[in-house]
Design a protein around this motif. Structure first.
Motif, PDB file in Angstrom:
ATOM      1  N   ALA A 119     -72.330 -74.052  55.316  1.00  0.00           N
ATOM      2  CA  ALA A 119     -73.551 -73.257  55.253  1.00  0.00           C
ATOM      3  C   ALA A 119     -74.329 -73.636  53.994  1.00  0.00           C
ATOM      4  N   ALA A 120     -75.591 -74.014  54.156  1.00  0.00           N
ATOM      5  CA  ALA A 120     -76.424 -74.369  53.009  1.00  0.00           C
ATOM      6  C   ALA A 120     -76.604 -73.138  52.131  1.00  0.00           C
ATOM      7  N   SER A 121     -76.536 -73.329  50.821  1.00  0.00           N
ATOM      8  CA  SER A 121     -76.553 -72.169  49.938  1.00  0.00           C
ATOM      9  C   SER A 121     -77.306 -72.430  48.638  1.00  0.00           C
ATOM     10  N   THR A 168     -82.364 -60.477  60.202  1.00  0.00           N
ATOM     11  CA  THR A 168     -81.778 -61.818  60.092  1.00  0.00           C
ATOM     12  C   THR A 168     -81.078 -61.998  58.751  1.00  0.00           C
ATOM     13  N   MET A 169     -81.728 -61.561  57.678  1.00  0.00           N
ATOM     14  CA  MET A 169     -81.136 -61.685  56.344  1.00  0.00           C
ATOM     15  C   MET A 169     -79.938 -60.750  56.173  1.00  0.00           C
ATOM     16  N   SER A 170     -80.003 -59.579  56.765  1.00  0.00           N
ATOM     17  CA  SER A 170     -78.925 -58.604  56.578  1.00  0.00           C
ATOM     18  C   SER A 170     -77.606 -59.077  57.183  1.00  0.00           C
ATOM     19  N   LYS A 196     -72.441 -59.641  54.206  1.00  0.00           N
ATOM     20  CA  LYS A 196     -70.984 -59.593  54.037  1.00  0.00           C
ATOM     21  C   LYS A 196     -70.467 -60.846  53.352  1.00  0.00           C
ATOM     22  N   THR A 197     -70.992 -61.987  53.757  1.00  0.00           N
ATOM     23  CA  THR A 197     -70.580 -63.246  53.133  1.00  0.00           C
ATOM     24  C   THR A 197     -71.008 -63.292  51.678  1.00  0.00           C
ATOM     25  N   ILE A 198     -72.197 -62.788  51.397  1.00  0.00           N
ATOM     26  CA  ILE A 198     -72.702 -62.766  50.021  1.00  0.00           C
ATOM     27  C   ILE A 198     -71.817 -61.893  49.147  1.00  0.00           C
ATOM     28  N   LYS A 199     -71.421 -60.740  49.651  1.00  0.00           N
ATOM     29  CA  LYS A 199     -70.557 -59.838  48.882  1.00  0.00           C
ATOM     30  C   LYS A 199     -69.258 -60.538  48.492  1.00  0.00           C
TER      31      LYS A 199
END
Length: 347
Positions: free
Chosen positions: A223-225, A331-333, A337-340
């Motif tokens: 996943a691009a980040s 879409t952003m929401s 979970k991954t961000i957390k």
């Protein structure tokens, strides 16, 4: 007349000749094929004056082949697997890309056809090494039938020359179920020129997708980040690249607790996606039970007298009559979970 034929072990299992330079280190030579050890006696292994020799017949027969001597010539017949190996090598050479764009187009076609072999053929040596086992574990079948990657026109490929030997391509692709497009994926692919003695070729060294699982099994893709770093409160988060330019952070100060960093969706202007609170340890210990009873708060880190608390919003953060804003927020929401899970304290 029956003769015993011996050859230098020269390093290529395909031709049954392996290099003896490594094996000739000591008389107690051990022989391994595909990481499985075989008794030296089985191959009539012999070390003579620094050269290791092995019976050609014994090693051919170990691979279920056949060796015959006729008219002063040696004939080796290998099983079907050897012929298949040569066929695969021939196909991979045919798919070898003469340009950076050709490598990307072949990879796209491989994804659309769910062919792991086609994708693998245009990967760089390093990416091949890192993904081969996963391709094998999935029997060289990738992706999923719903959704799948739809057509990508050449005009949709946007290239950026990073160096003379490295090109980055970015493009969007439709996510299709049956004949209906249900969404859009986004990819960023880096292609390198690989040098070799015969002829140079281009191969993919990095695959970054906005959602690495949007078409099912996508081997070799990440996943691009982007990285969000807060030097005031000493922590970092890994955000999807698709968030770039689409969020802002607002610091709400609470006299009792400390600071609340709200990550806001810019399209909605006020829609909070999630909050990282930096509170005093004393406040958290005294109020944890009450806070957790009101909001789904979770401690994600601690440094000194500060604790870091993650919590999502407790009410709807968008106007349902504004379809564009609602879609962008939702879409952003999905990424929250991954961000957390990416939260890290800067030491």
């Amino acid at each position: 007349m029956k003769r015993n034929w011996k050859v230098l072990i020269a390093a290529c299992v395909g031709s049954m000749i392996l290099s003896g330079s490594v094996l000739a280190v000591s008389p107690g030579v051990r022989i391994f094929i595909n990481n499985v050890e075989f008794a030296s006696s089985a191959f009539k292994l012999n070390v003579d004056k620094g050269t290791t020799m092995v019976s050609l017949r014994s090693i051919v027969e170990q691979f279920r082949g056949k060796l015959t001597y006729k008219d002063n010539s040696i004939y080796v017949t290998m099983p079907e697997s050897s012929n298949v190996s040569m066929q695969v090598n021939s196909l991979e050479n045919a798919l070898s890309a003469g340009s950076a764009e050709e490598a990307v187009q072949t990879w796209i076609k491989g994804v659309q056809k769910r062919s792991g072999a086609m994708q693998y053929a245009v990967l760089s040596p390093t990416l091949r090494q890192n993904t081969k086992q996963e391709f094998e574990d999935n029997f060289w079948v990738t992706g999923g039938s719903s959704p799948h990657m739809g057509e990508v026109e050449a005009t949709q490929l946007h290239s950026k020359q990073l160096t003379p030997d490295k090109v980055e391509f970015s493009f969007d692709y439709p996510l299709v179920v049956m004949t209906e497009t249900i969404g859009t994926g986004s990819a960023s692919i880096t292609v390198d020129k690989i040098k070799r003695e015969s002829v140079d070729y281009w191969a993919i060294s990095d695959i970054s997708l906005r959602d690495s699982g949007d078409t099912g099994i996508m081997i070799g893709a990440t996943a691009a980040s982007i990285t969000y770093q807060n030097t005031t409160y000493n922590f970092t988060l890994t955000l999807p690249k698709s968030w770039e330019g689409k969020y802002e952070v607002r610091d709400r100060v609470s006299d009792r607790a400390g600071h609340n960093l709200d990550f806001i969706n810019k399209v909605t202007k006020t829609g909070t996606l999630f909050t990282i609170s930096v509170w005093s340890k004393e406040f958290w210990q005294a109020n944890e039970a009450d806070i957790s009873g009101m909001i789904p708060a979770e401690k994600v880190g601690e440094k000194g007298n500060n604790v870091y608390i993650y919590h999502p919003p407790t009410d709807v953060q968008y106007d349902s009559s504004d379809e564009k804003a609602m879609e962008d927020y939702l879409t952003m929401s999905k990424d929250v979970k991954t961000i957390k899970a990416s939260f890290k304290i800067i030491k």
